[in-house]
Design a protein around this motif. Structure first.
Motif, PDB file in Angstrom:
ATOM      1  N   LEU B 175       0.648  -0.883  -0.171  1.00 38.67           N
ATOM      2  CA  LEU B 175      -0.143  -0.439   0.074  1.00 38.67           C
ATOM      3  C   LEU B 175       0.865   1.369  -0.231  1.00 38.67           C
ATOM      4  O   LEU B 175       1.584   1.327   1.023  1.00 38.67           O
ATOM      5  CB  LEU B 175      -0.705   0.059   1.764  1.00 38.67           C
ATOM      6  N   ILE B 176       0.673   2.137  -0.827  1.00 32.56           N
ATOM      7  CA  ILE B 176       1.875   3.929  -0.866  1.00 32.56           C
ATOM      8  C   ILE B 176       1.499   3.936   0.326  1.00 32.56           C
ATOM      9  O   ILE B 176       2.474   4.944   0.563  1.00 32.56           O
ATOM     10  CB  ILE B 176       1.019   3.885  -2.632  1.00 32.56           C
ATOM     11  N   HIS B 177      -0.526   3.921   0.449  1.00 32.69           N
ATOM     12  CA  HIS B 177      -0.222   5.395   1.481  1.00 32.69           C
ATOM     13  C   HIS B 177      -0.142   4.196   2.491  1.00 32.69           C
ATOM     14  O   HIS B 177      -0.339   3.684   3.128  1.00 32.69           O
ATOM     15  CB  HIS B 177      -0.889   6.005   1.799  1.00 32.69           C
ATOM     16  N   THR B 178       1.111   4.893   3.289  1.00 30.92           N
ATOM     17  CA  THR B 178       1.199   4.240   5.124  1.00 30.92           C
ATOM     18  C   THR B 178      -0.385   3.892   5.855  1.00 30.92           C
ATOM     19  O   THR B 178      -0.051   2.919   6.441  1.00 30.92           O
ATOM     20  CB  THR B 178       2.938   4.157   5.679  1.00 30.92           C
ATOM     21  N   PHE B 179      -1.129   4.949   6.273  1.00 24.60           N
ATOM     22  CA  PHE B 179      -1.974   5.087   6.902  1.00 24.60           C
ATOM     23  C   PHE B 179      -2.795   4.033   6.702  1.00 24.60           C
ATOM     24  O   PHE B 179      -3.722   3.849   7.415  1.00 24.60           O
ATOM     25  CB  PHE B 179      -2.730   6.781   7.014  1.00 24.60           C
ATOM     26  N   LYS B 180      -3.380   3.552   5.540  1.00 24.90           N
ATOM     27  CA  LYS B 180      -3.667   2.217   5.359  1.00 24.90           C
ATOM     28  C   LYS B 180      -3.042   1.135   5.967  1.00 24.90           C
ATOM     29  O   LYS B 180      -4.262   0.623   5.765  1.00 24.90           O
ATOM     30  CB  LYS B 180      -3.677   2.717   3.368  1.00 24.90           C
ATOM     31  N   TYR B 182      -1.410   0.895   8.297  1.00 26.11           N
ATOM     32  CA  TYR B 182      -1.958   1.014   8.875  1.00 26.11           C
ATOM     33  C   TYR B 182      -3.594   0.823  10.241  1.00 26.11           C
ATOM     34  O   TYR B 182      -3.384   0.198  10.406  1.00 26.11           O
ATOM     35  CB  TYR B 182      -1.528   2.219   9.895  1.00 26.11           C
ATOM     36  N   GLY B 183      -4.021   1.673   8.794  1.00 18.45           N
ATOM     37  CA  GLY B 183      -5.282   0.897   9.519  1.00 18.45           C
ATOM     38  C   GLY B 183      -5.776  -0.628   9.550  1.00 18.45           C
ATOM     39  O   GLY B 183      -6.654  -1.118  10.045  1.00 18.45           O
ATOM     40  N   ASN B 211       6.496  -0.298   9.399  1.00 21.93           N
ATOM     41  CA  ASN B 211       6.276  -0.081   7.925  1.00 21.93           C
ATOM     42  C   ASN B 211       7.921  -1.467   8.102  1.00 21.93           C
ATOM     43  O   ASN B 211       7.507  -2.600   7.386  1.00 21.93           O
ATOM     44  CB  ASN B 211       6.527   0.087   7.486  1.00 21.93           C
ATOM     45  N   ARG B 427      -2.328  16.604   4.283  1.00 22.67           N
ATOM     46  CA  ARG B 427      -1.143  15.226   4.207  1.00 22.67           C
ATOM     47  C   ARG B 427      -0.065  15.620   3.537  1.00 22.67           C
ATOM     48  O   ARG B 427      -0.067  15.213   2.522  1.00 22.67           O
ATOM     49  CB  ARG B 427      -2.456  14.875   3.289  1.00 22.67           C
ATOM     50  N   ASP B 429       4.027  13.932   3.210  1.00 21.87           N
ATOM     51  CA  ASP B 429       4.388  12.653   2.477  1.00 21.87           C
ATOM     52  C   ASP B 429       4.280  11.755   3.978  1.00 21.87           C
ATOM     53  O   ASP B 429       4.269  12.088   5.090  1.00 21.87           O
ATOM     54  CB  ASP B 429       5.334  12.451   2.079  1.00 21.87           C
ATOM     55  N   GLN B 431       5.540   7.836   3.562  1.00 25.38           N
ATOM     56  CA  GLN B 431       6.421   7.515   3.781  1.00 25.38           C
ATOM     57  C   GLN B 431       7.145   7.064   4.775  1.00 25.38           C
ATOM     58  O   GLN B 431       7.435   5.975   5.867  1.00 25.38           O
ATOM     59  CB  GLN B 431       7.783   6.990   2.722  1.00 25.38           C
TER      60      GLN B 431
END
Lengths: 478, 478
Positions: B175-180, B182-183, B211, B427, B429, B431
């Motif tokens: 997943l490129i967006h790390t919050f995703k 995390y979710g 990550n 928002r 970055d 990473q």
């Protein structure tokens, strides 16, 4: 407790909700059939880089076990052997070394600098600039004259005589792209000595090329141009905080004496190599696309962001192709260029040999702007290919690659420039780059694994698309 | 030497050329008269942030002199006084404290954990989760049962009895967006104990929310939900490397005994405050736009990226307005929310009071995703305002703000949600964020000055535009 917990759950839900961001798989609806295929292949390249990437461990090995590797040094020689070894490990179709003679400048003993204010000796962090001559054994001691630009220095004339000229032009921090701020200042470092030497200056010092105020001197290349040998003067960089303080003290103490000492020298040119490997093209093996960075680095740090990251990302492009069983139509050639930092001999020799051997290069991609989070690509090509690359924005934007602009490409692939060759520079985010550039802090710990891997995958993606779609000599004709 | 120098000059020129990137001032041609004015004002906000910004020094002060500041702690109390002081220094029209009772959980003595393989005791980096109970004084020793998700844990039933349940679901790094990512994992941390406690498990440990593979345990909130007191079990996070190793060892030694000990406890709720300050609106003082982050942080690090950066960026929005003599039409209210990390009491109380006092909020912006390089904004608003904010892309893109998407906003402004309120999440970055999140490495040195300041200016720019153009209750009507 129950109430609290419910609120905390709410917080988690809101948080989860706030993180809702578009992911790649969601919006292939607007894509054509071929674009969907490309989108899927690009996603695979990213998935592989982020879960099975090799670049981070390669970089750890290079920076920790070899470290800084200035052209001509034993470390640069080790890096060549290392480069050949990891190219072979990736299983390229062929790997070879391209001999090239490189300049061999050595720093010598640790430099020193200071001046005295009200009886207090103030030490200044300093380092010699690449290709500078040494000071006399006892160093240089002289009054200082401060300028803010090369233009100002050109007007000094006799005022520079017997002085140390202090180039204190700072980065314009309002420029969003830090390379632009660098471009506005680096002339002082490179040409300062050649401007003020003929005026009879005894030495030159330059404020380090960095955005911030810190205690690290940043080295880099300088040159004496065509000036007579007797006008060549020692040149060094001082830390940005050292420059700020010196400038302040000069206001109240214009006659303070600055002292610096360095023992650097240029030895005879040394033998070295570009490291080259390739995946042979399945359809047009004679058409070549280069992917590269430079293997040499300055000596102060470990050459992590400059340009260890470019090296390992370039090789990871080939690794990602192989892992995903992508067989390029054209030959993909990975090049670890030698001597980008002080001489460009590797790049020049690569281009000369390509011409001599009648090789047909159709594209080249360089990574030499650090290993930070991806932002885009800069394209130096004919209009048709510029438009083509820009048409891939929707495929690349989900990975943060929004800046796909016409512009310069890279120093090492520059000599391949020709109207039918598409030159591309990989452009990561630039905000942190000049914190580390050419100084002792350019070490492995400054590189983030994901950012590095996203860069490899970004590069692999554009090479995948270029290999498939690039207009070449024949298709460019009407 | 001459030849070399010419080549080096060529290198510098090519380099300079390769750095050619679009800067802001170049493309106002496509702008309307009003957009040109906005573009100029936005440029001024960025210039001020990048040359006279205060956020970096504020953050240095907060993180170095106060450090971690968990709700109810002496450090959190100091942070409230500090917050009030810097708001006053910026010269807001008024500054006040909003009392709120907050949970008061304390970690107690340093936690410990280990297990033995072939006679070798293997220590595991561990930390208690927020709101967890303590272990008995001698710790817990039990066999381990590993699961990869809450769903898997729900099926354990009697198998969990007497065991330590080990939640080892890892981030999905594709997943490129790390919050995703995390979710997708954080549910294990938050609800794991409440799922397996009723099965008779003796304790739960969870792989840290990060990550990478590293040696830091990452804390964070958990809850026991509605389960009976006797089913409440101690809950802790272990480092990702500790989790990887434990998982490997369990394959060959399924009966190994894991030991951990912690002495954390929840004290009675403590008095605390939201810190609030505002610039009164020149035209509509009764219409309010909130800009905020959270003042509390976890105790392990210094709360730099989470959420010191959000705090100082929020206040810098007001500072930048004042420095540029921008007088907002509506009231801009800066809020340092208390207790985001474990209870959300500050946000809840702020929203409750706003309702009780009949305040009219028209917008809110939150920064709580770290202080890295800007990427964009996420918008939770009615369709008309979503389109409006997205229409500003061309004004914001030159600053790297490309991702202007419909989505969630932020935990602290969430309670203000209403169809006529435009909620926006800043928002940056993502990473590097989970390298530091809720752990000992979340310290000042991880924050880059320019990235932080670019964030402040990004936030000031969207608030400037929202203040000028936002559709509010009356203009939303047909």
């Amino acid at each position: 407790m129950k109430k609290l917990t419910l609120l905390t759950i709410a917080s988690v839900i809101i948080f989860s909700c706030k993180t809702e961001q578009k992911e790649i798989s969601k919006s292939p609806a607007k894509f054509s059939v071929e674009e969907k295929k490309d989108s899927t292949n690009i996603k695979h390249l990213f998935n592989t880089a982020l879960t099975q990437g090799k670049s981070y461990e390669w970089l750890r090995d290079l920076t920790s076990n070899i470290g800084g590797r200035l052209s001509g040094s034993p470390e640069a020689a080790k890096a060549v052997i290392w480069g050949e070894k990891i190219m072979n490990e990736v299983g390229l179709d062929s790997v070879w070394l391209q001999p090239v003679m490189v300049p061999h400048w050595v720093r010598g003993e640790k430099e020193e600098a200071n001046y005295t204010i009200n009886g207090n000796k103030i030490n200044v962090p300093i380092c010699a600039l690449g290709f500078s001559i040494a000071t006399p054994t006892n160093g240089i001691t002289a009054e200082v004259i401060e300028v803010k630009s090369l233009e100002e220095a050109k007007k000094l004339g006799d005022k520079a005589k017997g002085k140390i000229v202090f180039f204190n032009g700072a980065f314009d921090n309002t420029l969003i792209h830090t390379f632009k701020a660098y471009g506005g200042c680096v002339g002082q470092r490179f040409a300062g000595a050649s401007v003020v030497g003929p005026f009879g200056a005894k030495g030159m010092i330059v404020r380090s090329m960095t955005n911030g105020i810190n205690d690290y001197p940043h080295t880099g290349s300088m040159g004496y141009g065509d000036i007579a040998k007797e006008h060549q003067i020692p040149a060094a960089a001082i830390s940005s905080r050292g420059a700020e303080n010196l400038s302040k003290h000069l206001k109240n103490n214009p006659n303070l004496k600055f002292y610096f000492k360095q023992s650097c020298k240029t030895l005879p040119d040394a033998p070295s190599f570009n490291v080259v490997g390739e995946i042979k093209g399945s359809l047009n093996p004679d058409k070549i696309m280069v992917v590269g960075g430079h293997l040499d680095s300055w000596d102060l740090g470990d050459g992590a962001h400059d340009d260890g990251t470019g090296i390992v990302q370039s090789l990871e492009v080939a690794y990602l192709f192989k892992k995903n069983n992508i067989k390029p139509k054209n030959t993909i050639r990975i090049v670890f260029f030698m001597n980008e930092e002080n001489g460009m001999k590797g790049a020049t020799e690569y281009a000369r040999l390509a011409k001599e051997n009648g090789e047909l290069h159709i594209g080249a991609l360089e990574s030499d702007a650090g290993g930070h989070t991806p932002r885009g690509f800069s394209i130096d090509a004919n209009q048709k290919n510029v438009h083509l690359l820009q048409s891939w924005k929707k495929l690349l934007a989900p990975y943060g690659l929004h800046d796909i602009d016409k512009g310069g490409s890279g120093a090492d692939i520059g000599p391949l420039k020709d109207d039918h060759v598409t030159l591309v520079g990989y452009r990561p985010d630039s905000q942190r780059y000049f914190d580390y550039h050419h100084t002792v802090t350019d070490t492995f710990d400054k590189v983030n694994k994901r950012e590095l891997e996203l860069g490899s995958a970004s590069m692999a993606s554009i090479i995948y698309l270029m290999d498939k779609y690039l207009y070449t000599n024949e298709t460019l004709k009407p």
